[in-house]
Design a protein around this motif. Sequence first.
Motif, short mmCIF file in Angstrom:
data_model
loop_
_atom_site.label_atom_id
_atom_site.label_comp_id
_atom_site.label_asym_id
_atom_site.label_seq_id
_atom_site.Cartn_x
_atom_site.Cartn_y
_atom_site.Cartn_z
N LEU A 1 -2.69 11.31 1.52
CA LEU A 1 -2.23 10.23 0.75
C LEU A 1 -2.48 8.91 2.14
O LEU A 1 -1.91 7.97 2.10
CB LEU A 1 -0.90 10.69 0.26
N ALA B 1 -5.17 7.29 2.52
CA ALA B 1 -5.03 5.78 1.35
C ALA B 1 -4.35 4.22 2.32
O ALA B 1 -4.32 3.76 2.39
CB ALA B 1 -5.02 6.38 0.29
N VAL B 2 -3.38 4.97 2.97
CA VAL B 2 -2.96 3.64 3.13
C VAL B 2 -3.00 2.84 5.41
O VAL B 2 -2.49 2.71 5.81
CB VAL B 2 -1.34 3.59 3.33
N ASP C 1 0.80 -0.98 0.13
CA ASP C 1 -0.33 0.01 -0.09
C ASP C 1 0.86 1.36 0.33
O ASP C 1 0.37 2.73 -0.68
CB ASP C 1 -0.94 0.13 0.89
N LEU D 1 -5.30 10.92 -6.92
CA LEU D 1 -5.48 9.87 -5.72
C LEU D 1 -6.34 9.48 -5.83
O LEU D 1 -6.00 8.61 -4.35
CB LEU D 1 -5.83 11.88 -4.62
N VAL E 1 -5.33 6.52 -6.79
CA VAL E 1 -3.79 5.79 -5.43
C VAL E 1 -5.17 4.54 -4.68
O VAL E 1 -5.01 3.47 -4.01
CB VAL E 1 -3.15 6.45 -4.67
N THR E 2 -6.38 5.92 -4.28
CA THR E 2 -7.05 5.03 -3.39
C THR E 2 -7.90 3.42 -4.44
O THR E 2 -7.96 1.84 -3.38
CB THR E 2 -8.33 5.29 -3.32
N ALA F 1 1.08 4.17 -2.53
CA ALA F 1 1.08 6.29 -2.76
C ALA F 1 2.40 6.24 -2.96
O ALA F 1 2.45 8.01 -3.08
CB ALA F 1 0.70 5.97 -1.07
N VAL G 1 -5.10 0.79 -4.09
CA VAL G 1 -5.05 0.60 -2.52
C VAL G 1 -6.12 -0.66 -2.23
O VAL G 1 -5.62 -1.48 -1.27
CB VAL G 1 -4.63 1.32 -1.68
N ALA H 1 -9.57 9.19 0.93
CA ALA H 1 -8.80 9.97 0.82
C ALA H 1 -9.54 11.13 -0.22
O ALA H 1 -9.55 12.00 -0.08
CB ALA H 1 -7.80 9.46 -0.86
#
Length: 206
Positions: A147, A150-151, A25, A173, A176-177, A29, A180, A158
């Motif tokens: 960010l 998200a992790v 993850d 973003l 990324v979400t 990110a 993940v 996010a």
Amino acid sequence: MTTTPRDLLIVAMDMPSTRPVERGDLSLALAGAELIDLLRAGAVRLLRSRLVPEPSGFTVDDPLLGAAAAALADGEPREPVTDWLWRRGRGLAATYLAAFEAEGQLTRQRSRRWGVFRSSRKVLVDSPARTRAANRWAADEPVLAALAAAVGIRDRRAGDYPDVDDDAASAVLAAVTTAVGELDDERGRRARKLDDAAVTNYRRGY
């Protein structure tokens, strides 16, 4: 020397999280953080969620971000953002940790467990970079906060950060979400397969 991915790694190591931060993850990110910095620097632009490299005239003092720019230039034109995250993000957390250690930003903290066994873990040293990241975190800077969310560093998603007023950054973003979430789903599928295999072996007497 400060960049969004460096700040994200410092925050990930310094701040409590709502769940354990998975290396995969964090790698995704970090790749997203690099891309946001490259977008802001004009090294790339987004065209309908695809990357159009514009490396001419781009200079950067950070070798890690420079490597990201080189990877971008070597990639396929108009690569989807999600493809970049998976390609660039592979093992990226380990790459950043190795760079931090080589730069002297990490040290080993030794502890004694149960009065007998010694253990050690890598921790950040006090540095201007750590202070800058802490200040950015304390200011709740939207991109860094999203960010981190998200992790799992913060108990928010996010998408809960509408203050990100850059459409390109918002698109990254969101990617990324999504990435993940896909990785978490894959971990869940693998765990279920292992559980099913264990149950089958138990029934067979193994």
